[in-house]
Every structure is written in C-alpha cells, then in structure tokens.
Scaffold this motif. Structure first.
Motif, short mmCIF file in Angstrom:
data_model
loop_
_atom_site.label_atom_id
_atom_site.label_comp_id
_atom_site.label_asym_id
_atom_site.label_seq_id
_atom_site.Cartn_x
_atom_site.Cartn_y
_atom_site.Cartn_z
N UNK A 12 0.79 -1.24 0.00
CA UNK A 12 0.00 0.00 0.00
C UNK A 12 0.81 1.28 0.00
N UNK A 13 2.12 1.15 -0.07
CA UNK A 13 3.05 2.28 -0.33
C UNK A 13 3.24 3.27 0.82
N UNK A 14 2.16 3.75 1.42
CA UNK A 14 2.28 4.62 2.60
C UNK A 14 3.21 5.81 2.40
N UNK A 15 3.05 6.52 1.30
CA UNK A 15 3.83 7.75 1.11
C UNK A 15 3.17 8.87 1.92
N UNK A 16 3.97 9.87 2.28
CA UNK A 16 3.42 11.07 2.92
C UNK A 16 2.95 11.99 1.80
N UNK A 17 1.63 12.02 1.59
CA UNK A 17 1.10 12.64 0.37
C UNK A 17 1.31 14.14 0.31
N UNK A 18 1.42 14.80 1.48
CA UNK A 18 1.57 16.27 1.48
C UNK A 18 3.03 16.70 1.54
#
Ligand code: ATP
Length: 247
Positions: A94-100
């Motif tokens: 699910x990658x879990x990048x910090x989108x902001x």
C-alpha cells in the motif's frame, strides 16, 4: 557454504483472539538472492513479512512460535527501527507515502533511521534518482500528485535511502498496469545485480515473481505448501495449477 542472511525457524503468527495466520514456516535466504513468497489472498504472506520486521503488534498479531535469525543474530524481539538500522528494511503493502510532503522530503525520511553517515543523504538521493529518473523529475512535487506506479517507486526509493542489506517488499506490483509492474521488477533485478541487494518479495503475481526470483516459496493457508528453485517450480504443472493459477 556461507551462513544465510535470514533464517526463519518454525514461525507461527497468531492474531487475537485465536486466528492462526502462519503455521510452522521455515526457510532461509542467502545474500544476493531474490526470493519470492507466493500464495493467494489471505495465504499469510503479509503476516510473515510483518513478523520478520517485528510489525505484527500494530495489527494485534504476534509471533506465537519460532525464531528469526538475521545476519547471525536472533532478532524476533528487536524493535523495527533497530532492524532498519541494521539494514533489514521493508516496503509495506500500500506504499504509505506522505502525500503532502514532496517526493524529495519523502525520500529523506528514509534516511532518518540510519545510525551512521547521515551526512551522505544527498549522495543517496542521487543514487535513488539514478534508479528512478521519473522521481527526479518530480522531486519538488507533493507525493500525492504521483501516479500509483510512481508512488510505489517512491516507497522503494525511500527504503533504499535506509541502505538496506535485505529488502522485504509486500506486493510491489499490486494495482499497477503490467508495464509499470514490469518496470518495478526490472529495477529490483538491477539493484540485485548491481548492488548485490538481497530481496524477499511477496507477490500474488506469480508469473512475474517467478521470472525474477531464483527461488520461491508457496504459502497455502499459512503453511509452506512448496518451495525451491524457480526453474524446478516452473517445471511442475501440479504446483503451477494448484497454487499459482498458471496452467
Ligand atoms: P493479502 O494478499 O490479502 O495481503 P496475505 O497472503 O498477505 O494476503 P495475510 O494478510 O497475512 O495474507 O492474512 C493471513 C490470514 O490472517 C488471513 O486469514 C487474514 O484474514 C488473517 N489476518 C490478517 N491480518 C489480521 C488481523 N489484523 N486480525 C485478524 N486476522 C488477520
């Protein structure tokens, strides 16, 4: 023969109250290998990978039995961040990048857990951009603007910033168009070839995983149903049809 980089000895994983997700699984991985962990939805792949990185508690799970030996040390009680410091790094499903945060800021978070050489993060960024040129082009953009494939690259890039010896990846091709999935697999193969990175990869996409891995293990209902060199597995129609949906 050299000692394995990772040894799993009779691991079992339970979730509260009493769901047995992994049962009595043993196998070893040697330095420089790409090993695939295959199996249907719910077979126990994620649970096994989380057990290795000591990430079960967040899911109300625990190792109920067994030993994990990484680089000669028993590690089943070692906290995740310490494992990362020693080079055992996982890219979660699910990658879990910090989108902001920007792409570059996301990558830099991957260097935070490193014990030494923090000052070299810029060099490591350069290496990640070499591996994933499309991330370099988007370095100053928020991660939320990336496509799914680019977010997967970012998640892998962030893991590379921690300088892994053993990279665990949970379903890196999930939800990606075939061409993008192939690009991810090609990159992993290149990291393995050029940098000697050892990789354990959980995948439902058995055909791709078997193409890139030298050995594979198949989980069925939490148990090891089969395993061995990929060439041997690919030659067995019974395994291909029963577990891998490939015949
Ligand atoms: P997927 O491809 O869906 O991630 P998987 O092979 O990774 O599947 P797991 O996610 O490890 O399989 O699940 C193994 C078993 O454990 C399944 O029966 C699942 O329902 C159960 N399970 C997973 N997480 C939990 C949890 N937090 N609480 C209870 N049961 C869980």
């Amino acid at each position: 023969m050299a000692a394995p980089l990772l040894e799993l000895e009779r691991l079992s994983v339970v979730y509260e109250p009493a769901i047995l997700a992994v049962e009595d699984v043993s196998f070893s991985i040697w330095k420089g290998e790409i090993v695939a962990l295959l199996g249907a939805n719910g077979a126990g792949k994620t649970s096994l990978l989380r057990a290795i990185s000591n990430l079960l508690r967040a899911k109300r799970g625990r190792l109920s039995k067994g030993h994990i030996i990484y680089d000669g040390q028993r590690v089943e009680r070692v906290p995740t961040h310490r494992l990362v410091e020693t080079g055992l790094v996982q890219v979660l499903e699910g990658r879990h990048c910090f989108l902001f945060l920007t792409v570059e800021e996301n990558l830099l978070t991957g260097a935070l857990g490193r014990r030494s050489s923090r000052g070299d993060a810029k060099d490591d960024l350069g290496r990640v951009y070499e591996v994933f040129p499309s991330l370099k082009a988007k370095a100053k953009q928020p991660a939320g603007l990336l496509s799914g494939g680019q977010q997967q690259m970012l998640a892998i890039g962030r893991a590379l910033m921690a300088r892994p010896n053993l990279l665990l990846l949970d379903e890196p091709s999930m939800g990606l168009a075939p061409l993008l999935a192939a690009e991810i697999f090609e990159t992993l193969a290149k990291l393995n070839r050029d940098d000697g990175l050892t990789i354990l990869l959980a995948e439902q996409n058995a055909a791709s995983a078997l193409h890139y891995a030298s050995r594979a293990f198949v989980l069925e209902n939490g148990r090891l149903a089969s395993g061995g060199p990929t060439a041997d597995l690919l030659a067995r129609d019974d395994i291909l049809s029963a577990y891998l949906g490939l015949v």
